[in-house]
Design an enzyme around this catalytic site. Structure first.
Site, PDB file in Angstrom:
ATOM      1  N   ARG A  30     -17.648 -10.337   6.065  1.00 57.20           N
ATOM      2  CA  ARG A  30     -17.427 -10.678   4.646  1.00 57.20           C
ATOM      3  C   ARG A  30     -18.451  -9.949   3.764  1.00 57.20           C
ATOM      4  NH1 ARG A  30     -13.491 -12.918   6.631  1.00 57.20           N
ATOM      5  NH2 ARG A  30     -13.186 -15.167   6.936  1.00 57.20           N
ATOM      6  N   GLU A 174      -8.521 -29.062  13.615  1.00 57.36           N
ATOM      7  CA  GLU A 174      -7.915 -27.890  12.967  1.00 57.36           C
ATOM      8  C   GLU A 174      -7.087 -27.064  13.946  1.00 57.36           C
ATOM      9  OE1 GLU A 174     -10.642 -25.026  11.215  1.00 57.36           O
ATOM     10  OE2 GLU A 174      -8.998 -23.939  10.275  1.00 57.36           O
ATOM     11  N   LYS A 216      -6.673 -30.623   9.634  1.00 61.80           N
ATOM     12  CA  LYS A 216      -6.770 -29.382   8.855  1.00 61.80           C
ATOM     13  C   LYS A 216      -5.738 -28.387   9.377  1.00 61.80           C
ATOM     14  CE  LYS A 216     -10.050 -25.755   7.542  1.00 61.80           C
ATOM     15  NZ  LYS A 216     -11.384 -25.487   7.032  1.00 61.80           N
ATOM     16  N   SER A 258      -6.865 -22.114   4.186  1.00 65.02           N
ATOM     17  CA  SER A 258      -6.119 -21.148   3.359  1.00 65.02           C
ATOM     18  C   SER A 258      -5.525 -20.037   4.211  1.00 65.02           C
ATOM     19  CB  SER A 258      -6.982 -20.606   2.215  1.00 65.02           C
ATOM     20  OG  SER A 258      -8.137 -19.939   2.669  1.00 65.02           O
ATOM     21  N   GLY A 259      -6.158 -19.702   5.313  1.00 63.76           N
ATOM     22  CA  GLY A 259      -5.540 -18.843   6.319  1.00 63.76           C
ATOM     23  C   GLY A 259      -5.203 -17.416   5.928  1.00 63.76           C
ATOM     24  N   GLY A 260      -5.815 -16.912   4.860  1.00 68.44           N
ATOM     25  CA  GLY A 260      -5.521 -15.542   4.456  1.00 68.44           C
ATOM     26  C   GLY A 260      -4.583 -15.463   3.255  1.00 68.44           C
ATOM     27  N   ARG A 289     -11.961 -18.686   2.616  1.00 61.77           N
ATOM     28  CA  ARG A 289     -11.756 -17.485   1.783  1.00 61.77           C
ATOM     29  C   ARG A 289     -11.219 -17.815   0.395  1.00 61.77           C
ATOM     30  NH1 ARG A 289      -8.489 -14.747   6.565  1.00 61.77           N
ATOM     31  NH2 ARG A 289      -8.407 -16.962   7.089  1.00 61.77           N
TER      32      ARG A 289
HETATM   33  P1  13P Z   1      -9.832 -20.107   5.455  1.00 56.60           P
HETATM   34  O1  13P Z   1      -9.522 -21.042   4.326  1.00 56.60           O
HETATM   35  O2  13P Z   1     -10.479 -18.822   5.006  1.00 56.60           O
HETATM   36  O3  13P Z   1      -8.643 -19.905   6.363  1.00 56.60           O
HETATM   37  O4  13P Z   1     -10.953 -20.797   6.310  1.00 56.60           O
HETATM   38  C1  13P Z   1     -10.832 -22.120   6.628  1.00 56.60           C
HETATM   39  C2  13P Z   1     -11.465 -22.377   7.925  1.00 56.60           C
HETATM   40  O5  13P Z   1     -12.333 -23.209   8.013  1.00 56.60           O
HETATM   41  C3  13P Z   1     -11.018 -21.633   9.109  1.00 56.60           C
HETATM   42  O6  13P Z   1     -11.505 -22.234  10.267  1.00 56.60           O
END
Ligand code: 13P
Length: 336
Positions: A30, A174, A216, A258-260, A289
């Site tokens: 990042r 998650e 999550k 958010s996953g990208g 992100r």
């Molecule tokens: P993102 O929202 O960037 O996908 O990250 C969340 C997260 O904690 C991934 O493990």
């Protein structure tokens, strides 16, 4: 505080979770992307800017930290958990040790980190953590996720969740079905349904108290290489349907990754889910992100100027806070 109360505090109305738990490897990527060198000082510098913004305590209920950050001292001298506690923010900690190829299906992944976890949890509690995170990762392709990937990751998530509750912390569970791939939204719906069903099956076998977890998950989306544009209304309807069918009612709430997705898409989709939500589940965000991207770019322009980066972060957090209540609208989006 009981784990059930901690879970409710994490899901407080109009608040969400900041995922700032990138491993050093991921954080380095990042920072590389904005041409800032990944030193321990810089990693803390950016994170401390977020944790001390004017509005962080208004919109953020909990922050997921990485091991390094949990042990760092802020520039004000206090520990990072103390800094967060002062603003009524719960400190959390990522406790998985990342992914490895799954032995029975080496193109898929299994999350590691159970060995020695019980001892690490004790230490994390003493350091101030009150909730934890473990991420299982699932790929979609013609044959994936395989039954083995679904089963083994669910078993690991369930063992993790039980150990965490026994240590008086709330496990964020998650299971992330990745958006990479050319599949359509229905394939994502089916894969996520199978993954969630097996997760809750294993959580039940392990004796996890479902009132003391936060789920999550991913949203239900077309694959990022499908060439299909995600329609907000379809994403929201299918995400709500998938979760209401597969998540037991005892679970107090759901905080999406958010996953990208772009910052704007992640906000819009969460807002729409809340607008049509006719269930008792709380739907909020646990974004990495989608909460940090613009703030990181701003910070990289001048790392001494934390105020400008904080203003960008506060704006994004506000938009997501509104989305968590179904009250966002595009007129409130401003570029700082
Ligand atoms: P993102 O929202 O960037 O996908 O990250 C969340 C997260 O904690 C991934 O493990």
């Amino acid at each position: 505080m009981s784990i059930e109360k901690i879970a409710l505090q994490m899901l407080a109305s109009g608040k969400g979770i900041l995922a700032a738990d990138e491993s050093t490897g991921t954080m380095t990527k990042r920072l590389d992307s904005v041409k800032i060198s990944s030193t321990e000082k810089n990693r803390l510098g950016f994170r401390e800017a977020l944790f001390t913004s004017k509005k962080v305590g208004t919109y953020i209920s909990g922050v997921i930290l990485y091991d390094e950050t949990l042990r760092q001292k802020s520039s004000r001298g206090s520990s990072i958990p103390e800094l967060l506690n002062k603003q009524n923010i719960l400190p959390g900690i990522k406790v998985d040790a990342g992914t490895k190829p799954l032995i029975s299906s080496p193109d898929e992944l299994i999350t590691e980190g159970l060995s020695g976890l019980q001892e690490r949890l004790k230490e994390y509690y003493q350091l101030g953590a009150r909730f934890t995170k473990w991420r299982g990762v699932y790929k979609i392709s013609k044959n994936f996720p395989s039954t083995a990937a679904i089963m083994e990751n669910a078993i690991a998530l369930a063992k993790y969740a039980k150990l965490v509750q026994d240590a008086n912390m709330v496990p964020i569970v998650e299971p992330e079905v990745l958006m990479d791939g050319a599949h359509d939204i229905n394939k994502c719906f089916d894969a996520t349904s199978s993954v969630l069903q097996e997760c809750f099956h294993q959580l039940e076998i392990a004796g996890v108290n479902l009132k003391g977890i936060v789920l999550k998950p991913n949203m239900i989306l077309n694959g990022s290489e499908s060439g299909i544009t995600n329609e907000t209304s379809e994403v929201a309807a299918k995400t709500l349907k998938c979760l209401t069918h597969n998540v037991p009612k005892e679970v107090p709430g759901i905080a999406f990754l958010s996953g990208g997705q772009s910052e704007l898409d992640a906000t819009k989709n969460l807002n729409e889910i809340n607008k049509i939500n006719d269930t008792k589940f709380v739907f909020t965000f646990s974004y990495g992100r989608a909460l940090q991207q613009s703030a990181l770019k701003k910070w990289a322009q001048n790392i001494e100027d934390t105020e400008s980066a904080q203003a960008v972060f506060d704006q994004r957090a506000w938009m997501n806070s509104l989305a968590a209540m179904g009250k966002w609208d595009s007129n409130k989006e401003v570029t700082i």
